[in-house]
Enzyme design. Structure first.
Site, short mmCIF file in Angstrom:
data_model
loop_
_atom_site.label_atom_id
_atom_site.label_comp_id
_atom_site.label_asym_id
_atom_site.label_seq_id
_atom_site.Cartn_x
_atom_site.Cartn_y
_atom_site.Cartn_z
N LYS A 82 0.80 -1.23 0.00
CA LYS A 82 0.00 0.00 0.00
C LYS A 82 0.84 1.29 0.00
O LYS A 82 0.45 2.28 -0.60
CB LYS A 82 -0.97 -0.01 1.19
CG LYS A 82 -2.04 -1.10 1.09
CD LYS A 82 -3.00 -1.03 2.25
CE LYS A 82 -3.98 -2.18 2.23
NZ LYS A 82 -4.95 -2.12 3.33
N ASP A 118 -10.78 2.05 2.25
CA ASP A 118 -11.02 1.44 3.56
C ASP A 118 -11.98 2.27 4.42
O ASP A 118 -12.90 1.72 5.04
CB ASP A 118 -9.70 1.27 4.33
CG ASP A 118 -8.97 -0.01 3.94
OD1 ASP A 118 -9.62 -0.90 3.36
OD2 ASP A 118 -7.75 -0.10 4.20
N GLY A 145 -4.06 4.02 15.27
CA GLY A 145 -2.77 4.41 14.68
C GLY A 145 -2.29 3.49 13.58
O GLY A 145 -1.27 3.75 12.94
N GLY A 146 -2.99 2.38 13.33
CA GLY A 146 -2.59 1.45 12.27
C GLY A 146 -3.06 1.94 10.90
O GLY A 146 -3.74 2.97 10.81
#
Ligand code: NAP
Length: 294
Positions: A82, A118, A145-146
């Site tokens: 990504k 997403d 935070g991911g």
């Protein structure tokens, strides 16, 4: 037709005639995106085949060039590509600009356009599964935070929630994120991931979302103190394998409404589909296709 194609296949052109869409990953053989997209394409009588392409890190620039030569419309990008996908875009959406990662690529007018589905996918999933409007909701996001968490946080910040608690094991990551989020009227706060801190805010929440990677393995700890979950909560787990994580199992036992990440997977796919083809896919059909394959 092969289960998985490679960079060599892109070089030699050893591809199905109408291969125009793909998912890129490493590994990628487990991906259910082809089943889901193909069902929607076939139902709309769009003569396009959606394939899996396994690419080693560092080969995306070449792959994008070859895919454009072969007339590909676009692709989905999954782990670990990504970041690399974003680096190889000519133009990106504002969400990709903020998040630094792209999971949807559209080849258009000789350009590589990057987007991220997403966040919108999760939003549609919540509305679908919980039949809820986020306007006015008090939301806690675990794992904010991911990669997925950041995308979800950005989207929730624009959805009219009253409050949004950004929780993460590494608190500095959500402090940075909170600073990056534009002032939308949603009250943003930052929290660690300790059970004590989470239990303390539980009474002030309507929706709890797990976007940590915890829950995928049987030995994983549960990311939220389950004794603090009640029937007032709606609990969404971005994990969909297993179908019912320990978090969802406990939440359901406590009377909460629950849903797993399958709907996010389907809806983020639908967002990509609409971007590439300008048509809405049949969500029910996509769900059937994905659920009927192991
Ligand atoms: P990621 O970027 O690696 O982020 C992982 C997140 O989990 C971080 O916030 C990390 O905290 C946290 N975490 C990991 N281990 C932890 C532990 N032991 N205790 C507390 N926190 C922990 O992964 P991602 O790509 O965002 O994916 C996260 C989850 O979302 C995965 O389960 C993935 O399958 C799911 N997902 C689902 C969909 C869907 O369509 N359903 C789409 C995307 C992702 P730190 O920042 O402190 O490391």
């Amino acid at each position: 037709m092969k289960h998985v194609y490679t960079l060599d296949d892109l070089k030699t052109g050893d591809l199905p005639n109408n291969a125009r869409l793909a998912v890129l990953g490493y590994p990628v053989s487990h991906s259910k995106s082809p089943q889901m997209h193909q069902a929607a394409l076939d139902a709309l009588k769009i003569d396009v085949t959606y394939i899996r392409i396994e690419l080693e890190p560092g080969s995306l620039a070449e792959a994008f060039e070859l895919m454009q030569e072969h007339g590909f419309i676009g692709c989905n990008v999954t782990i670990p590509h990504k970041f690399e996908a974003r680096e190889n875009c000519d133009e990106v959406s504002s969400s990709v600009e903020l998040l630094g990662v792209a999971n949807t690529i559209h080849f258009k007018d000789g350009k590589v356009l990057g987007d991220n589905s997403d966040g919108p996918g999760l939003l549609r999933a919540l509305e679908d599964d919980f039949e809820c409007v986020l306007e006015g909701a008090r939301v806690l996001l675990l794992g904010a935070g991911g990669g997925a968490g950041k995308a979800i946080a950005t989207q929730l910040n624009q959805a009219g929630c009253t409050s949004l608690v950004l929780s993460n094991r590494t608190v500095s990551k959500v402090e940075d994120l909170a600073n990056d989020l534009t002032d939308s009227g949603t009250k943003i706060s930052v929290l660690g991931s300790s059970a004590e801190a989470l239990a303390e805010v539980a009474g002030e929440l309507d929706i709890i979302i797990n976007a940590t990677s915890m829950g995928m393995k049987p030995e994983d700890a549960v990311p939220f103190p389950t004794e603090a979950i009640t029937a007032q909560h709606k609990v969404y787990d971005a994990v969909y394998n297993p179908v019912e994580t320990k978090l969802l199992e406990a939440a359901k036992a406590n009377g909460a409404m629950t849903a797993n990440g399958l709907s996010m997977l389907i809806h983020q796919g639908a967002v990509s589909f609409e971007l590439w083809l300008g048509q809405k896919p049949d969500i029910k059909l996509m769900r059937q296709a994905i659920s009927s394959t192991s």
